[in-house]
Design an enzyme around this catalytic site. Structure first.
Site, PDB file in Angstrom:
ATOM      1  N   ILE A 141      40.111  23.552  56.437  1.00 15.87           N
ATOM      2  CA  ILE A 141      40.688  22.881  57.593  1.00 15.87           C
ATOM      3  C   ILE A 141      41.731  23.999  58.279  1.00 15.87           C
ATOM      4  CG2 ILE A 141      42.667  20.980  58.249  1.00 15.87           C
ATOM      5  CD1 ILE A 141      39.707  19.920  57.747  1.00 15.87           C
ATOM      6  N   LYS A 142      41.635  23.856  59.468  1.00 14.49           N
ATOM      7  CA  LYS A 142      42.488  24.989  60.351  1.00 14.49           C
ATOM      8  C   LYS A 142      43.733  24.187  60.740  1.00 14.49           C
ATOM      9  CE  LYS A 142      40.721  27.987  63.380  1.00 14.49           C
ATOM     10  NZ  LYS A 142      40.100  28.656  64.520  1.00 14.49           N
ATOM     11  N   LEU A 143      44.776  24.879  60.559  1.00 12.65           N
ATOM     12  CA  LEU A 143      46.230  24.160  60.972  1.00 12.65           C
ATOM     13  C   LEU A 143      46.839  25.332  61.606  1.00 12.65           C
ATOM     14  CD1 LEU A 143      46.965  22.723  57.530  1.00 12.65           C
ATOM     15  CD2 LEU A 143      46.288  21.260  59.339  1.00 12.65           C
TER      16      LEU A 143
END
Length: 337
Positions: A141-143
């Site tokens: 998951i990219k944050l």
């Protein structure tokens, strides 16, 4: 006899050489572009998904996402949000059919300063992947690497077993905070750092070894290896193959199809530049950052402050464009019934 070594085929291409000491990742939403380069992993972002969603070849996925949003019902906003999440997951699922490793899917950049909202949206994306029969082990998951994003990453990793890829990373402070948070992977940007220096200083061209983006990732890599952090360093955002070659040996590099194509045609010799062993000799000292120290140190880096803000705005703007596109498709069709 196969003949003398001199007469052997010319040296293997730079991409295959790079794969011997760095994990190569494809940076694209266009999964048909992946086959030729055989990357281990792939990364997407809102801008790449927006571009792919406008291609004729991917309209079936867009229609499927729209149908999903409609099926769940609720307000227009809820339907669009659900359709966008589904679209990101549909692209991710197709990409995973082409690669052995993991795909990175990004949380809406408009949530970059809301830790709890980022955690909730990340869990929702993982749930959608689960519905599609894909385990969370194959997803990053990219944050955004804001303080809030980094803390969201820490919570997702520690409490939910969700692996995170921290993006829009421009400062050493961001890298240190990510290492201390224990996230799986960071994506320090190279090309956008170079862009800033070209635009904001008198120096308009750089030798590769002096490229400020290359120097930034080199420092981060050396710091992580010297002090034993397990977080993977994945250089991102490249402007040319010279930057890529200068970071050969980095854990991972995520590269656009265009530059992967250039590496495929390049038969010059490639040698590792970065190594965990060499990192031990660096003169970096360990630092620890609480929130106040992080904000101060990050704020001292004008380039990083401006590029983080700019990056969030750009991804947010593309999320809005994607919403607008889906809204027109979803509700103009409904009105025409």
């Amino acid at each position: 006899m196969s003949g003398s070594p001199v007469k052997r085929q010319r040296m293997e291409n730079a991409l295959d050489q790079l794969k011997q000491f760095t994990t190569v990742v494809a940076d694209t939403g266009d999964f048909h572009a992946i086959d030729e380069y055989k990357p281990q992993d792939a990364t997407t972002n809102p801008s790449l998904i927006l571009a792919a969603a406008q291609m004729p070849t991917y309209q079936e996925l867009v229609e499927e996402a729209i149908a999903y949003g409609r099926k769940l019902g609720g307000s227009q906003e809820e339907q669009i949000t659900n359709a966008i999440d589904k679209l990101f997951v549909l692209f991710g699922a197709e990409i995973l059919k082409k690669i052995p490793g993991r795909v990175s899917t990004e949380v809406d950049a408009r949530l970059s300063f809301d830790k709890d909202a980022m955690v909730a949206r990340a869990r929702r994306l993982i749930e959608l992947y689960k519905e599609a029969g894909i385990s969370k082990e194959r997803i990053l998951i990219k944050l955004s690497s804001t303080w809030e994003g980094i803390q969201a990453g820490k919570e997702l990793e520690e409490h939910h077993g969700i692996r995170c890829n921290m993006t829009l990373l421009f400062s050493f402070a961001q890298a240190v905070a990510c290492a201390e948070a224990g996230v799986t992977l960071i994506s320090p940007f190279v090309g956008r750092i170079l862009d800033w220096h070209v635009a904001n200083t008198d120096k308009k061209s750089y030798e590769t070894q002096e490229d400020p983006g290359v120097k930034s990732v080199t420092k981060i890599y050396n710091y992580y290896k010297k002090f034993g952090y397990k977080t993977i360093v994945m250089g991102a955002s490249f402007r040319n193959t010279g930057e890529i070659k200068a970071l050969a040996g980095c854990d991972f590099l995520t590269i656009s199809p265009q530059l992967l194509g250039e590496l495929l045609k390049d038969h010059s010799k490639l040698t590792p530049v970065l190594s965990a062993k060499a990192a031990q000799a660096s003169d970096l000292e360990k630092i620890q950052l609480d929130e106040k120290a992080f904000r101060w140190l990050h704020n001292e880096d004008r380039m990083a402050v401006e590029k983080l803000s700019d990056g969030i705005r750009r991804f947010a703007a593309d999320a809005v464009k994607l919403e607008r596109m889906l809204r027109e498709r979803m509700f103009s069709a409904e009105n025409g019934k």
